[in-house]
Structures are given as structure tokens and as C-alpha cells.
Design a protein around this motif. Sequence first.
Motif, PDB file in Angstrom:
ATOM      1  N   GLU A  52       1.875 -33.959  -5.292  1.00 29.28           N
ATOM      2  CA  GLU A  52       0.972 -33.704  -5.915  1.00 29.28           C
ATOM      3  C   GLU A  52       0.435 -35.826  -5.212  1.00 29.28           C
ATOM      4  OE1 GLU A  52       0.350 -33.691 -10.198  1.00 29.28           O
ATOM      5  OE2 GLU A  52       0.346 -35.782 -10.134  1.00 29.28           O
ATOM      6  N   SER A  53       1.229 -36.458  -4.785  1.00 28.76           N
ATOM      7  CA  SER A  53       0.747 -38.089  -4.290  1.00 28.76           C
ATOM      8  C   SER A  53       0.257 -37.580  -2.577  1.00 28.76           C
ATOM      9  CB  SER A  53       1.536 -39.123  -4.687  1.00 28.76           C
ATOM     10  OG  SER A  53       2.002 -39.776  -3.454  1.00 28.76           O
ATOM     11  N   GLU A  79      -3.367 -35.554  -3.040  1.00 28.86           N
ATOM     12  CA  GLU A  79      -4.390 -36.788  -3.578  1.00 28.86           C
ATOM     13  C   GLU A  79      -4.317 -37.659  -3.048  1.00 28.86           C
ATOM     14  OE1 GLU A  79      -3.015 -38.124  -7.353  1.00 28.86           O
ATOM     15  OE2 GLU A  79      -3.710 -35.766  -8.384  1.00 28.86           O
ATOM     16  N   GLN A 127      -8.610 -37.505  -1.455  1.00 29.97           N
ATOM     17  CA  GLN A 127      -9.643 -38.536  -1.515  1.00 29.97           C
ATOM     18  C   GLN A 127      -9.885 -39.597  -0.032  1.00 29.97           C
ATOM     19  OE1 GLN A 127      -7.115 -41.837  -4.300  1.00 29.97           O
ATOM     20  NE2 GLN A 127      -8.327 -39.842  -5.934  1.00 29.97           N
TER      21      GLN A 127
END
Length: 324
Positions: free
Chosen positions: A254-255, A258, A262
Motif C-alpha cells: 500500500e505504501s 501510494e 503520488q
Amino acid sequence: MESTRKKLITLLAEQQEQYVSGQKLSEELNISRAAIWKHMKGLEKDGYKIDAISRVGYRIVAFPDQMSLNTIQWGLNTSWLGQRMYYEPQLDSTQSLAHKLALEGAEHGTVVIADEQLKGRGRLHRKWDSQKGKGIWMSIILRPPLEPQRAPQLTLASAVAIIDMLASQVNVKGQIKWPNDIFIQNKKVAGILTEMQAEQDLIQYVIIGIGLNVNQTAEEIPEDLQEIATSLQIETEQTWVREGLIQNLLKEIESVYEEYVQNGFGSIKKRWELAAYKMGDWIKVKAMRKEWDAKLIGIQNDGALIVEDTDKARKVLYSAEIDW
Ligand code: BTN
């Protein structure tokens, strides 16, 4: 917040050969000895075999054969990845169920896990050995707002997440063999299979399939793979609780996802190259029906591999097999 139960399992799993005293557990977990005893009964109910000796302590003798959706979801610390999760004791392939769910509209971040796969598949139509209770066999459905040609970057980003999980949870240094193999000490421990459904210029969905060998002993690795494959148990001489590893792996994915959405691929590319197997070394490249020696230079922004031939000419490879 990490649950007390999860911390308790971790403490006992770290010391499988020794008994951990009730006093120590009670201090570390900040709960009463009676509460510890209650947790032990709960663990036994879920299939853990606990050896308890009065005035000595507790020891886990055997872990449950099967994972449970509850235990995976309990300590899951993600915002969206795995909030919708399917767990099956047995499937042909988690990839196939994930495709079916994605076509039916499953949401971004849906995860499919099986305890055993009967027709686990790897890259290049290879079979992926997926014995019951021995590994993490998992597929993740993503719906990234990206063009199809960027999908390979998601494989590379997932590899970086696996490396981070191995470092933080298992305390081993994994390396990535382009494009999708995770190695420990020159043997493959995990693989990633990325499959995609796309319209002309937009990904409809991507399925990231991850196979991680966890608790196989050396004898349990199929004979024809024993020279080239390994498991976390073989490398660390310790049994691992797969639920905890899954929770951490999903957090890392997930990290990294992201960060990718971004900031683009730049920083992930750097992390990938830092973990790359044989970076700067001579390797054997098999591509376009040829085989030649080349030096591994790195990856491009689009995920393609850069190699340098003996005459110093650089080549960019989108599909190749690599040997050493
Ligand atoms: C490879 O190294 O070739 C990729 C292996 C990918 C295996 C995983 S296990 C979970 C998911 N389901 C499958 O059938 N394959 C992937």
C-alpha cells in the motif's frame, strides 16, 4: 495498534526452541498472567499447539495448518489494501478467482488468498508449486489510473515492497532478479506474476500475484527445484506465522503504491536498483532467440532492463531471461 494476541504469537514464535515464562510475557504485553492463560486457550482453539510447563513457561509446538480470514484481518493496518479480502483453503489459482472478481467489479485493493493452489501459475506458463499451509499465495486487484505500458512498474514496485517486508519482519536481505524474482542467498524465495486487462489507453485492472515460500523445509521443496529455490524457514531455521507476514506485506505494498501514484516511479526505481541482484555484474541474457554475456546496468523508467554488451553497447530489454 498491534493486537496483544499478535504480539504474543510473535514473542513465542521468536523463541520456538525455548519456553517463555508467564512472567516475561505478562511484563512484555502488560497484561495479567490470567489473561495470558486465556490467550493461550484461545490460540489452542485456533489450532496452535502450545506446550505449557508450570513455573517454566510456554512454547509453541505447532502452528495451525490453515490460516483464517479473521486472523489476517485482525491485525491489518492498511487504509484500503485488503479491506476487502477473500480467503479460500483451496483454489486452482488465486489469479483465476481474482480475474473473475475483477470482471464482476471488485474494488481496487481487493485481495484473494489461498492456503493451497492446485494450479498455481508462474511467468512464462510455468507451474508454481503452492503446497498447503506452506506459503503465501495471494493475488491483489488494483485499478490504477495508468496507461497499460506502465503496468510493469507495478511489478517492480511490488518487488520493492517484498524486499522491505523481508528486511523488517524476517530480518533477511532479499534481492530482486529482474523482473520479478526475489532471491535470498542466490536462491529464489518469491515470484510475482502481473496480469492485466486494459482498454486502449487505460488499465481496467491489474492483478499482482505473489507467491512467497514460507514454511517449507528443504525436503519439502520439489526435488527439481531444490538447487534453485528456498523458503524463509530454510533461510532462518524458524517457522513463520504467515498471517503476520501478509499483514506487513500488504502495508508495504500500500505504501509503495501510494508513493508511486503520488511521486512517480523515480524513487522506487532507486530502491529497486539498490536491491537488484547482480547489479554491475556479468550475466547471461537470453532474448530474441540469442544468448550473450552482458553487464547488468539498471532499469529504465518504464521498467525495462538495461544491459551493456562486451563491446560496451547498451541494450534495453523488455522481455528476457537472465542467468548467471
Ligand atoms: C513467477 O515467479 O513466475 C511468478 C509466480 C507467481 C505465483 C503466485 S502464487 C499466487 C498467484 N496465483 C498464481 O497462480 N500465481 C501467483
